[in-house]
Design an enzyme around this catalytic site. Sequence first.
Site, PDB file in Angstrom:
ATOM      1  N   SER A 136     -30.030 -15.332   9.016  1.00  0.00           N
ATOM      2  CA  SER A 136     -28.721 -15.989   8.898  1.00  0.00           C
ATOM      3  C   SER A 136     -28.529 -16.446   7.461  1.00  0.00           C
ATOM      4  CB  SER A 136     -28.688 -17.203   9.838  1.00  0.00           C
ATOM      5  OG  SER A 136     -27.703 -18.129   9.446  1.00  0.00           O
ATOM      6  N   TYR A 149     -31.768 -24.677  13.397  1.00  0.00           N
ATOM      7  CA  TYR A 149     -31.411 -23.255  13.339  1.00  0.00           C
ATOM      8  C   TYR A 149     -31.781 -22.685  11.964  1.00  0.00           C
ATOM      9  CZ  TYR A 149     -28.133 -19.247  13.568  1.00  0.00           C
ATOM     10  OH  TYR A 149     -27.552 -18.003  13.558  1.00  0.00           O
ATOM     11  N   LYS A 153     -34.399 -19.744  11.063  1.00  0.00           N
ATOM     12  CA  LYS A 153     -33.923 -18.518  10.409  1.00  0.00           C
ATOM     13  C   LYS A 153     -34.623 -18.297   9.067  1.00  0.00           C
ATOM     14  CE  LYS A 153     -30.874 -16.855  13.313  1.00  0.00           C
ATOM     15  NZ  LYS A 153     -31.240 -15.668  14.107  1.00  0.00           N
TER      16      LYS A 153
HETATM   17  P1  NDP Z   1     -24.617 -14.634  21.507  1.00  0.00           P
HETATM   18  O1  NDP Z   1     -24.816 -15.981  22.125  1.00  0.00           O
HETATM   19  O2  NDP Z   1     -23.333 -13.916  21.685  1.00  0.00           O
HETATM   20  O3  NDP Z   1     -25.812 -13.655  21.971  1.00  0.00           O
HETATM   21  C1  NDP Z   1     -27.144 -14.052  21.957  1.00  0.00           C
HETATM   22  C2  NDP Z   1     -27.836 -13.528  23.198  1.00  0.00           C
HETATM   23  O4  NDP Z   1     -29.223 -13.927  23.152  1.00  0.00           O
HETATM   24  C3  NDP Z   1     -27.249 -14.119  24.484  1.00  0.00           C
HETATM   25  O5  NDP Z   1     -27.075 -13.128  25.472  1.00  0.00           O
HETATM   26  C4  NDP Z   1     -28.304 -15.140  24.870  1.00  0.00           C
HETATM   27  O6  NDP Z   1     -28.312 -15.424  26.247  1.00  0.00           O
HETATM   28  C5  NDP Z   1     -29.564 -14.429  24.435  1.00  0.00           C
HETATM   29  N1  NDP Z   1     -30.719 -15.325  24.399  1.00  0.00           N
HETATM   30  C6  NDP Z   1     -30.746 -16.660  24.173  1.00  0.00           C
HETATM   31  N2  NDP Z   1     -31.995 -17.127  24.277  1.00  0.00           N
HETATM   32  C7  NDP Z   1     -32.793 -16.066  24.575  1.00  0.00           C
HETATM   33  C8  NDP Z   1     -34.172 -15.918  24.814  1.00  0.00           C
HETATM   34  N3  NDP Z   1     -35.015 -16.967  24.781  1.00  0.00           N
HETATM   35  N4  NDP Z   1     -34.658 -14.687  25.078  1.00  0.00           N
HETATM   36  C9  NDP Z   1     -33.813 -13.626  25.131  1.00  0.00           C
HETATM   37  N5  NDP Z   1     -32.495 -13.701  24.945  1.00  0.00           N
HETATM   38  C10 NDP Z   1     -31.982 -14.925  24.657  1.00  0.00           C
HETATM   39  O7  NDP Z   1     -24.918 -14.878  19.954  1.00  0.00           O
HETATM   40  P2  NDP Z   1     -24.676 -13.936  18.659  1.00  0.00           P
HETATM   41  O8  NDP Z   1     -24.448 -12.541  19.055  1.00  0.00           O
HETATM   42  O9  NDP Z   1     -23.731 -14.625  17.780  1.00  0.00           O
HETATM   43  O10 NDP Z   1     -26.110 -14.069  17.958  1.00  0.00           O
HETATM   44  C11 NDP Z   1     -27.031 -12.997  17.874  1.00  0.00           C
HETATM   45  C12 NDP Z   1     -27.989 -13.302  16.719  1.00  0.00           C
HETATM   46  O11 NDP Z   1     -27.247 -13.340  15.504  1.00  0.00           O
HETATM   47  C13 NDP Z   1     -28.667 -14.660  16.852  1.00  0.00           C
HETATM   48  O12 NDP Z   1     -29.997 -14.559  16.406  1.00  0.00           O
HETATM   49  C14 NDP Z   1     -27.856 -15.525  15.908  1.00  0.00           C
HETATM   50  O13 NDP Z   1     -28.593 -16.615  15.436  1.00  0.00           O
HETATM   51  C15 NDP Z   1     -27.552 -14.532  14.801  1.00  0.00           C
HETATM   52  N6  NDP Z   1     -26.447 -14.891  13.936  1.00  0.00           N
HETATM   53  C16 NDP Z   1     -25.184 -15.060  14.439  1.00  0.00           C
HETATM   54  C17 NDP Z   1     -24.141 -15.408  13.589  1.00  0.00           C
HETATM   55  C18 NDP Z   1     -22.744 -15.625  14.090  1.00  0.00           C
HETATM   56  O14 NDP Z   1     -21.912 -16.150  13.324  1.00  0.00           O
HETATM   57  N7  NDP Z   1     -22.411 -15.246  15.308  1.00  0.00           N
HETATM   58  C19 NDP Z   1     -24.373 -15.614  12.140  1.00  0.00           C
HETATM   59  C20 NDP Z   1     -25.727 -15.409  11.736  1.00  0.00           C
HETATM   60  C21 NDP Z   1     -26.720 -15.046  12.597  1.00  0.00           C
HETATM   61  P3  NDP Z   1     -27.483 -16.739  26.743  1.00  0.00           P
HETATM   62  O15 NDP Z   1     -26.041 -16.439  26.470  1.00  0.00           O
HETATM   63  O16 NDP Z   1     -27.829 -16.799  28.195  1.00  0.00           O
HETATM   64  O17 NDP Z   1     -28.015 -17.883  25.916  1.00  0.00           O
END
Ligand code: NDP
Length: 239
Positions: A136, A149, A153
Site C-alpha cells: 500500500s 495497517y 503493509k
Molecule cells: P476487499 O475488502 O474488497 O477485499 C479483501 C478480501 O479479503 C475480502 O473478500 C475479505 O473478506 C478477504 N479477507 C479478509 N481477511 C482475510 C483473511 N484472514 N484470509 C483470507 N481472506 C481475507 O478489499 P480490497 O480489494 O480493497 O483490498 C485488497 C488488498 O488491497 C488488501 O490487501 C488491501 O489492503 C490492499 N489495498 C487496497 C487499497 C484500496 O484503496 N482499496 C489501497 C491499497 C492496498 P471479508 O470481506 O469477509 O473481510
Amino acid sequence: MGRVSGKVAIITGGASGLGRADAVVLAREGAKVVVTDVSEEAGRALARELDCDFLRHDVRSEADWQAVAAHTLDRYGHLDILVNNAGIVVPADIETATLEQYRLLNAIHAEGTFLGCKQAIAAMKARGGSIINISSLSAIRGFPGVITYAAAKGAIAAMTHTIAAHCRDKNYPVRCNAILPGMISTPLLEAVTGAGVPGIGQPEDVANMVLFLASDESRHVNGAQIVLDNASSVIGGAA
Ligand code: NDP
C-alpha cells in the site's frame, strides 16, 4: 494465446475488490485460477462465473496455506503465480489503536504474506514463478489514521525485496514484487472513507499491473515496489 496462458495462479482474498479483478483478468488471459478467501458465498459465486476453483482459506493459518498449495499442485501439477492480496483495514491512529488491532492486522497482512511466500517458493523454485504482494502507499507515505495497517503493509514491502534478493542469491527463477496502490474503489476503501471517493483508481487498474507482473513480459522486474496512485504521492503541497 493469452498473456498468462498455461500458468496457474493463486489469489488470496479473491472474492472481492482488487482480488476479484485480478481473478477476472488472469482468467481472461488464460491462467488457471485458484481463488481463496474467508468470504465463502462471494468466492463460490465468482468460481461459478469464471469456471475457476474456490477454496475457503484464512491467510493467518499455516494449515490452510498447506491445504491450498496441496490442492493446487494436485490439480494442476504446478504453481506459477501467487497474489498475496487478502486484507482488512481498521482505521485508528497511534493514540487510539490497540495492541489487539496491531496484532490482527499484522497476522492477516504480514504473517499471511510471509506464509504465502514460503509456500510459493517451495512450489516454484524448480520451474519458476512470480509472487505479487499487495502492499500500500501507506507503507511509504504518512496516513495518520491507519497506523496498524501501514505498519503491516510496510512489513510486506520489506519482505518483498528481501525475498527477491534471496531467490536471486539461490538462483531460483522466482520473482517477488510489491504493488503499492493509492486509493482504489473497493468495499475496503469505503470502510475507511464511508463513501465513494470521486476520481480514484478502479480495481482493474491494479489487476492490469498484476497481469504484467504475472506474465513473462516482466521477467527483469524483481524486488520492485510499484506505486500505483496516478501521481498522488508525488504532487507537492505547501511545506
Ligand atoms: P476487499 O475488502 O474488497 O477485499 C479483501 C478480501 O479479503 C475480502 O473478500 C475479505 O473478506 C478477504 N479477507 C479478509 N481477511 C482475510 C483473511 N484472514 N484470509 C483470507 N481472506 C481475507 O478489499 P480490497 O480489494 O480493497 O483490498 C485488497 C488488498 O488491497 C488488501 O490487501 C488491501 O489492503 C490492499 N489495498 C487496497 C487499497 C484500496 O484503496 N482499496 C489501497 C491499497 C492496498 P471479508 O470481506 O469477509 O473481510
